[in-house]
Design a protein around this motif. Structure first.
Motif, PDB file in Angstrom:
ATOM      1  N   SER A  80      45.970  43.838  29.181  1.00  0.00           N
ATOM      2  CA  SER A  80      44.852  42.968  28.830  1.00  0.00           C
ATOM      3  C   SER A  80      44.281  42.282  30.062  1.00  0.00           C
ATOM      4  N   ALA A  81      44.584  41.017  30.257  1.00  0.00           N
ATOM      5  CA  ALA A  81      43.934  40.209  31.290  1.00  0.00           C
ATOM      6  C   ALA A  81      44.158  40.734  32.700  1.00  0.00           C
ATOM      7  N   LEU A  82      45.369  41.135  33.027  1.00  0.00           N
ATOM      8  CA  LEU A  82      45.635  41.639  34.375  1.00  0.00           C
ATOM      9  C   LEU A  82      44.851  42.919  34.636  1.00  0.00           C
ATOM     10  N   GLY A  83      44.796  43.778  33.647  1.00  0.00           N
ATOM     11  CA  GLY A  83      44.019  45.016  33.800  1.00  0.00           C
ATOM     12  C   GLY A  83      42.546  44.737  34.028  1.00  0.00           C
ATOM     13  N   GLN A  84      42.005  43.786  33.283  1.00  0.00           N
ATOM     14  CA  GLN A  84      40.598  43.436  33.456  1.00  0.00           C
ATOM     15  C   GLN A  84      40.357  42.801  34.829  1.00  0.00           C
ATOM     16  N   LEU A  85      41.242  41.932  35.258  1.00  0.00           N
ATOM     17  CA  LEU A  85      41.108  41.294  36.565  1.00  0.00           C
ATOM     18  C   LEU A  85      41.159  42.338  37.673  1.00  0.00           C
ATOM     19  N   SER A 101      41.946  44.927  51.601  1.00  0.00           N
ATOM     20  CA  SER A 101      42.384  46.293  51.886  1.00  0.00           C
ATOM     21  C   SER A 101      43.337  46.791  50.803  1.00  0.00           C
ATOM     22  N   ALA A 102      43.731  45.895  49.899  1.00  0.00           N
ATOM     23  CA  ALA A 102      44.649  46.256  48.815  1.00  0.00           C
ATOM     24  C   ALA A 102      44.238  45.496  47.547  1.00  0.00           C
ATOM     25  N   PRO A 103      43.143  45.921  46.899  1.00  0.00           N
ATOM     26  CA  PRO A 103      42.658  45.166  45.728  1.00  0.00           C
ATOM     27  C   PRO A 103      43.657  45.066  44.581  1.00  0.00           C
ATOM     28  N   GLY A 104      44.524  46.050  44.421  1.00  0.00           N
ATOM     29  CA  GLY A 104      45.544  45.963  43.377  1.00  0.00           C
ATOM     30  C   GLY A 104      46.525  44.828  43.649  1.00  0.00           C
ATOM     31  N   VAL A 105      46.882  44.672  44.911  1.00  0.00           N
ATOM     32  CA  VAL A 105      47.781  43.581  45.292  1.00  0.00           C
ATOM     33  C   VAL A 105      47.067  42.239  45.138  1.00  0.00           C
ATOM     34  N   LEU A 106      45.814  42.179  45.577  1.00  0.00           N
ATOM     35  CA  LEU A 106      45.038  40.945  45.425  1.00  0.00           C
ATOM     36  C   LEU A 106      44.944  40.564  43.953  1.00  0.00           C
ATOM     37  N   LEU A 109      48.162  38.996  42.888  1.00  0.00           N
ATOM     38  CA  LEU A 109      48.293  37.638  43.418  1.00  0.00           C
ATOM     39  C   LEU A 109      47.394  36.656  42.678  1.00  0.00           C
ATOM     40  N   LEU A 110      46.153  37.059  42.403  1.00  0.00           N
ATOM     41  CA  LEU A 110      45.250  36.186  41.648  1.00  0.00           C
ATOM     42  C   LEU A 110      45.752  35.999  40.222  1.00  0.00           C
ATOM     43  N   PHE A 111      46.306  37.057  39.653  1.00  0.00           N
ATOM     44  CA  PHE A 111      46.857  36.934  38.312  1.00  0.00           C
ATOM     45  C   PHE A 111      47.998  35.922  38.299  1.00  0.00           C
ATOM     46  N   ALA A 112      48.832  35.941  39.336  1.00  0.00           N
ATOM     47  CA  ALA A 112      49.922  34.967  39.430  1.00  0.00           C
ATOM     48  C   ALA A 112      49.359  33.552  39.486  1.00  0.00           C
ATOM     49  N   LEU A 113      48.265  33.379  40.212  1.00  0.00           N
ATOM     50  CA  LEU A 113      47.604  32.072  40.280  1.00  0.00           C
ATOM     51  C   LEU A 113      47.125  31.647  38.891  1.00  0.00           C
ATOM     52  N   GLU A 137      41.145  22.619  40.578  1.00  0.00           N
ATOM     53  CA  GLU A 137      41.919  23.186  41.687  1.00  0.00           C
ATOM     54  C   GLU A 137      41.777  24.703  41.746  1.00  0.00           C
ATOM     55  N   LEU A 138      41.740  25.328  40.592  1.00  0.00           N
ATOM     56  CA  LEU A 138      41.570  26.778  40.528  1.00  0.00           C
ATOM     57  C   LEU A 138      40.235  27.176  41.136  1.00  0.00           C
ATOM     58  N   ASP A 139      39.172  26.477  40.767  1.00  0.00           N
ATOM     59  CA  ASP A 139      37.854  26.761  41.358  1.00  0.00           C
ATOM     60  C   ASP A 139      37.888  26.587  42.867  1.00  0.00           C
ATOM     61  N   HIS A 140      38.524  25.531  43.326  1.00  0.00           N
ATOM     62  CA  HIS A 140      38.619  25.266  44.763  1.00  0.00           C
ATOM     63  C   HIS A 140      39.308  26.430  45.483  1.00  0.00           C
ATOM     64  N   MET A 141      40.389  26.907  44.914  1.00  0.00           N
ATOM     65  CA  MET A 141      41.123  28.015  45.529  1.00  0.00           C
ATOM     66  C   MET A 141      40.332  29.311  45.486  1.00  0.00           C
ATOM     67  N   LEU A 142      39.708  29.600  44.357  1.00  0.00           N
ATOM     68  CA  LEU A 142      38.944  30.834  44.228  1.00  0.00           C
ATOM     69  C   LEU A 142      37.749  30.872  45.184  1.00  0.00           C
ATOM     70  N   LEU A 143      37.052  29.749  45.288  1.00  0.00           N
ATOM     71  CA  LEU A 143      35.901  29.704  46.177  1.00  0.00           C
ATOM     72  C   LEU A 143      36.317  29.833  47.636  1.00  0.00           C
ATOM     73  N   GLY A 144      37.556  29.495  47.941  1.00  0.00           N
ATOM     74  CA  GLY A 144      38.069  29.685  49.285  1.00  0.00           C
ATOM     75  C   GLY A 144      38.216  31.135  49.674  1.00  0.00           C
ATOM     76  N   LEU A 145      38.184  32.028  48.708  1.00  0.00           N
ATOM     77  CA  LEU A 145      38.287  33.460  48.980  1.00  0.00           C
ATOM     78  C   LEU A 145      36.946  34.092  49.348  1.00  0.00           C
ATOM     79  N   ARG A 146      35.875  33.357  49.174  1.00  0.00           N
ATOM     80  CA  ARG A 146      34.552  33.913  49.492  1.00  0.00           C
ATOM     81  C   ARG A 146      34.480  34.266  50.978  1.00  0.00           C
TER      82      ARG A 146
END
Length: 148
Positions: A80-85, A101-106, A109-113, A137-146
């Motif tokens: 479900s969610a991990l597959g969609q992410l 360079s490794a979107p599956g790993v990313l 990691l994001l799923f763990a977050l 906090e989640l938004d702050h962390m996600l936007l840091g990936l831009r």
């Protein structure tokens, strides 16, 4: 009931899979078709936390790893969610929206977050307050990936 389920764990798995479907549906329905990747991630994250804050799902989310074991709980999440992410991350990498360079790993990691964010909300004695704090906090962390 045992006509449909072999044991209590199988029954719990069916309930957990429904919660996972609710999480997926909430995230999907919260994102307008014209949203960019970053807005989509943020909006889906907020919807995810909304489901985690619901009284009828909080205990299921908290109990799933212990009742099902990590492997069964993760398999349900991957469907479900991990597959969609992961699909979204791979598409964003292909489009040059995010660098990896490794979107599956990313995606893992994001799923763990997201997973820890959801557990924090579900375990809180004040789910609404926790949802607001975790969401910020989640938004702050996600936007840091831009990419800069």
């Amino acid at each position: 009931m045992y006509h449909h389920f072999e044991n209590k764990q199988d029954l719990f798995l069916a309930v957990y899979e429904q919660v996972e479907e609710d999480l997926l549906d909430a995230g999907t329905s919260s994102v307008p078709a014209d949203a960019d990747f970053w807005a989509s991630l943020s909006l889906a994250g907020r919807a995810f936390l909304d489901v985690c804050a619901r009284p009828n799902t909080r205990q299921i989310i908290l109990d799933a790893p212990a009742v099902l074991g990590w492997a069964k709980a993760r398999a349900a999440e991957e469907r479900s969610a991990l597959g969609q992410l992961q699909g979204g991350i791979e598409a964003a990498v292909d489009a040059g929206v995010i660098e990896s360079s490794a979107p599956g790993v990313l995606a893992q990691l994001l799923f763990a977050l997201f997973h820890e964010a959801g557990m924090t909300v579900a375990a809180s004695t004040d789910a609404e307050r926790a949802r607001a704090e975790v969401s910020a906090e989640l938004d702050h962390m996600l936007l840091g990936l831009r990419p800069r």
